[in-house]
Design a protein around this motif. Structure first.
Motif, PDB file in Angstrom:
ATOM      1  N   ALA B  73       0.834  -1.270  -0.042  1.00 40.45           N
ATOM      2  CA  ALA B  73      -0.110  -0.023   0.148  1.00 40.45           C
ATOM      3  C   ALA B  73       0.946   1.328   0.102  1.00 40.45           C
ATOM      4  O   ALA B  73       0.460   2.147  -0.603  1.00 40.45           O
ATOM      5  N   ARG B  75       3.920   1.724  -1.349  1.00 42.31           N
ATOM      6  CA  ARG B  75       4.904   1.404  -2.330  1.00 42.31           C
ATOM      7  C   ARG B  75       5.330   2.869  -2.978  1.00 42.31           C
ATOM      8  O   ARG B  75       4.388   3.626  -3.298  1.00 42.31           O
ATOM      9  N   GLY B  76       6.951   3.073  -3.006  1.00 46.84           N
ATOM     10  CA  GLY B  76       7.187   4.231  -3.719  1.00 46.84           C
ATOM     11  C   GLY B  76       6.910   5.350  -3.032  1.00 46.84           C
ATOM     12  O   GLY B  76       7.041   6.565  -3.578  1.00 46.84           O
ATOM     13  N   THR B  77       6.782   5.381  -1.810  1.00 51.22           N
ATOM     14  CA  THR B  77       6.961   6.487  -0.824  1.00 51.22           C
ATOM     15  C   THR B  77       7.617   6.323   0.401  1.00 51.22           C
ATOM     16  O   THR B  77       7.956   4.979   0.696  1.00 51.22           O
ATOM     17  N   GLY B  78       8.135   7.317   1.121  1.00 46.79           N
ATOM     18  CA  GLY B  78       8.829   7.099   2.160  1.00 46.79           C
ATOM     19  C   GLY B  78      10.166   6.570   2.119  1.00 46.79           C
ATOM     20  O   GLY B  78      10.895   5.967   2.980  1.00 46.79           O
ATOM     21  N   MET B  79      10.646   6.875   0.762  1.00 46.85           N
ATOM     22  CA  MET B  79      11.991   6.304   0.524  1.00 46.85           C
ATOM     23  C   MET B  79      13.208   6.957   1.041  1.00 46.85           C
ATOM     24  O   MET B  79      14.349   6.368   1.016  1.00 46.85           O
ATOM     25  N   ASP B  80      13.120   8.013   1.622  1.00 48.50           N
ATOM     26  CA  ASP B  80      14.326   8.888   2.036  1.00 48.50           C
ATOM     27  C   ASP B  80      14.914   8.429   3.306  1.00 48.50           C
ATOM     28  O   ASP B  80      15.182   9.375   4.227  1.00 48.50           O
ATOM     29  N   GLN B 292      16.922  -3.404  -5.805  1.00 49.00           N
ATOM     30  CA  GLN B 292      16.407  -2.139  -5.510  1.00 49.00           C
ATOM     31  C   GLN B 292      16.233  -1.836  -4.210  1.00 49.00           C
ATOM     32  O   GLN B 292      16.447  -0.630  -3.859  1.00 49.00           O
ATOM     33  N   ASN B 296      17.691   1.460  -2.352  1.00 54.25           N
ATOM     34  CA  ASN B 296      16.703   2.365  -1.674  1.00 54.25           C
ATOM     35  C   ASN B 296      16.897   2.530  -0.265  1.00 54.25           C
ATOM     36  O   ASN B 296      16.645   3.682   0.342  1.00 54.25           O
ATOM     37  N   LEU B 297      17.241   1.472   0.675  1.00 54.41           N
ATOM     38  CA  LEU B 297      17.531   1.676   1.915  1.00 54.41           C
ATOM     39  C   LEU B 297      18.895   1.777   2.265  1.00 54.41           C
ATOM     40  O   LEU B 297      19.399   1.681   3.540  1.00 54.41           O
ATOM     41  N   CYS B 324      10.315  -0.317  -5.167  1.00 49.95           N
ATOM     42  CA  CYS B 324       9.141   0.343  -5.120  1.00 49.95           C
ATOM     43  C   CYS B 324       7.991  -0.244  -6.066  1.00 49.95           C
ATOM     44  O   CYS B 324       6.791   0.198  -6.153  1.00 49.95           O
ATOM     45  N   GLY B 325       8.208  -1.602  -6.493  1.00 49.53           N
ATOM     46  CA  GLY B 325       7.135  -2.176  -7.371  1.00 49.53           C
ATOM     47  C   GLY B 325       7.416  -3.627  -7.561  1.00 49.53           C
ATOM     48  O   GLY B 325       8.205  -4.427  -7.160  1.00 49.53           O
TER      49      GLY B 325
END
Lengths: 429, 429
Positions: B73, B75-80, B292, B296-297, B324-325
């Protein structure tokens, strides 16, 4: 030029660190320029027609500071190589085909149509050394409605027979090209395009410098992409303290004095010599950061955090076909991602980019190369995209900022609903 | 089970280095299993109905060895963020919501539908610690037609109140879950899922080890993802020579003897201690490489070349939502790309992965966790996808191999025309 208003979730970069979002706001277009972003529509615009985009995101158009149109045909193939091998085996043989105008018409036709349909509103584009095919590409780009700079490439050494022009001919063809297209386009401008130092003799660089001073045209090229390439430039130009100086010597590296022009954009800048960053800064040169290309060709990761901290101008490039596609959203995600790997793996590397910073680079950062471009703020060119992310279903809502971040990571062609360039509708679907 | 033939451009991995492609070939399905790839259709299959896919690519279905359904739900947010911060601020609060079955039904419904529509035919899936929501997810996954392993998560320490189960309860709920779903599904299997060592007390690990020996179930977890996490495990389990040994001590790390089971898949393995690689190999543990997510992390880049050279089993994971996907094609491209950056930036790193190797990892490499899965060759489960890449227009043709490479880099949902799992049609469009 019509005046009108778009309604939707507005999101733009104020500065490199700061997004401004107005949920269900109003964006006003007057004469091709933004008249501002508003929570409530001011009385003075009450007569303008309103297009209500509902819950869509309304964003500045994306800016691609570096893309090779003649490589588009082989995008996504031939990736298992490094730069110099890739140039000789993939890029150069393909580019040689653009002598054939029939081939060029077909291949550039696909490129132009896909650029039209993309989220990109501005681009700096390499053609090939072929004058006629370059003019054809410019005709096609003009037809897309995008604002672009397109360069006939100069290359007279260290490249295969079919692509090499003799120095004199290269310069003569460049002059003829500039003459022939003068006044032909509204939206398509020429940009001087020495391929890179290894492919350009001193004579060609000197001649291009003269053409630059006569015409005031901007310049695009490649800089410090790969360690082997940088070492090669050291051999070729023993008189240059750094790779950038090899351009600077000929007046092809940014502004001789602040505001004096020419504007220069240099792709990559992955391996700057120490004095090179200072020169980039002093000359106001734009760095076209091409994170996916630098990954695919094993070039490395550019020190973008350090460039930003030093006040160097940076935008993004997709660098097709060393980058696999024309999505600048993808370039934003790539920029964040490689900055994280650099942070983790390279001693002393600066902190990773945030998604807000990457969005800045792909809009206002690169947009500055075109003037007041890359923002929804008042006074900026009305270059706008409308994105519909409803198919990224989830329970509950997200803020506009979160939806922007998600779009950076997950956007596909299906999310684009409309695109405007200087207030002109490119498509609405 | 129907028998039938698909015609099109067949492409599959024979070994990790070698693709086999048959342009306009025939692929035969008999009783849910491939009866082989053929240039000409053998007489003995002449009665089977043929579906001619024209110039489409016909490939094995893709295998995702690591994905978190309850993170889909966001996905693609909160990556920083980095791993431990990301867990506490994003993953854990979201997962706590799956106590609410109404929320779970909506969110898992989206996840299941998007997995159905993807190129993935097999997946190892983390649910949450909630037994009821886990059973709901299994019901939904069964409905997709995919073959999956789904795990109720165990976690009894170092996690927020809403997600923590007391050790006894955690084990009791796990037993109840296994009992309740017994015989309920054709295509959906349980897999034991201790979250990771920092979230599981010795008591829970010991209890899970007992359940494993009683039931013979496979195991999935996380291993050596992040340097801070690995250091934490050293503190938590001072008796373990390496992180992997902390699982192994409880019989939760692969096969006690070759062929003895359980099969274990461990996500990440970015920072293996020296003895850990040997233990992965000795126990036949599968590495779920999640390039990925590791990017990302800010976790790093797993030494996949070294794992392959050592004969360790490796597949790919998307690791949504740290990835992210759900695209395993994207995971293949990511695997190649991060291997290039590792090659360039990490002293002594092995040579980059090729696109053929990445394709192997995302099909036959990971498929082996499910048995004879991940190939079009005779005897393998008939898990197949059909891809139509006509919209990736270019002048002139490409070989099947080149088209496969391009699909790895450029595939989107619009390219998928059909999917079959064990010969059963999941969709045709």
């Amino acid at each position: 030029m019509k005046n009108f208003v778009l309604r939707g979730n507005l999101c733009t970069s104020r500065t490199k660190d700061r997004l401004e979002c107005i949920p269900h706001g109003y964006l006003v277009c007057e004469g091709g320029t933004s008249a501002g972003m508003f929570e409530e529509l001011p009385e003075r615009f009450a007569d303008y027609p309103i297009q209500d985009w509902g819950d869509c995101l309304i964003l500045p158009g994306l800016v691609d500071l570096h893309i090779h149109a003649p490589q588009y045909a082989f995008r996504g193939t031939g990736m298992d190589r490094e730069l110099l091998e890739w140039l000789n085996e993939r890029a150069f043989p393909e580019e040689a085909r653009y002598k054939d105008l029939e081939y060029a018409a077909e291949a550039y036709g696909i490129f132009a149509e896909n650029m039209r349909a993309s989220a990109t509103t501005r681009a700096c584009i390499f053609a090939t050394r072929h004058r006629e095919a370059t003019e054809l590409l410019m005709d096609l780009m003009e037809g897309t409605g995008l604002k672009t700079m397109v360069g006939k490439v100069n290359m007279d050494r260290n490249c295969p027979e079919g692509l090499r022009e003799e120095g004199e001919e290269s310069l003569a063809e460049t002059r003829r090209w500039i003459r022939e297209i003068k006044g032909r386009y509204e939206r398509t401008d020429p940009i001087l395009t020495p391929r890179f130092i290894p492919a350009c003799s001193d004579a060609v660089m000197r001649g291009l410098g003269e053409i630059q001073r006569e015409t005031g045209l901007p310049v695009q090229s490649h800089l410090s992409e790969n360690e082997d390439e940088a070492a090669w430039v050291k051999e070729l130009c023993p008189w240059a303290g750094c790779y950038g100086e090899a351009y600077d010597r000929f007046g092809m590296f940014g502004e001789s004095a602040p505001g004096a022009g020419p504007q220069t954009v240099m792709a990559h800048c992955v391996w700057p010599a120490e004095e090179e960053a200072a020169l980039l800064k002093a000359r106001g040169v734009f760095v076209a950061h091409c994170p996916q290309s630098n990954t695919n060709l094993c070039s490395g990761i550019a020190p973008v955090r350090e460039y930003l901290d030093a006040g160097i101008r940076v935008g993004l490039g997709t660098d097709v076909a060393a980058g696999c596609g024309e999505s600048v959203f993808r370039a934003m995600a790539d920029a964040v991602q490689v900055s994280k790997l650099r942070f983790k793996l390279v001693r002393g590397a600066g902190r990773p980019l945030t998604s807000a910073e990457a969005f800045f680079l792909g809009t206002k950062g690169g947009g500055a190369f075109f003037g007041k471009v890359g923002s929804l703020e008042a006074g900026y060119a009305f270059d706008v995209i409308v994105a519909d992310d409803r198919n990224l279903a989830r329970p509950g809502g997200l803020s506009v900022e979160e939806r922007l971040e998600r779009l950076i990571y997950l956007s596909g062609p299906e999310h684009l609903r409309a695109k405007y360039v200087e207030g002109r509708e490119i498509f609405v679907r």
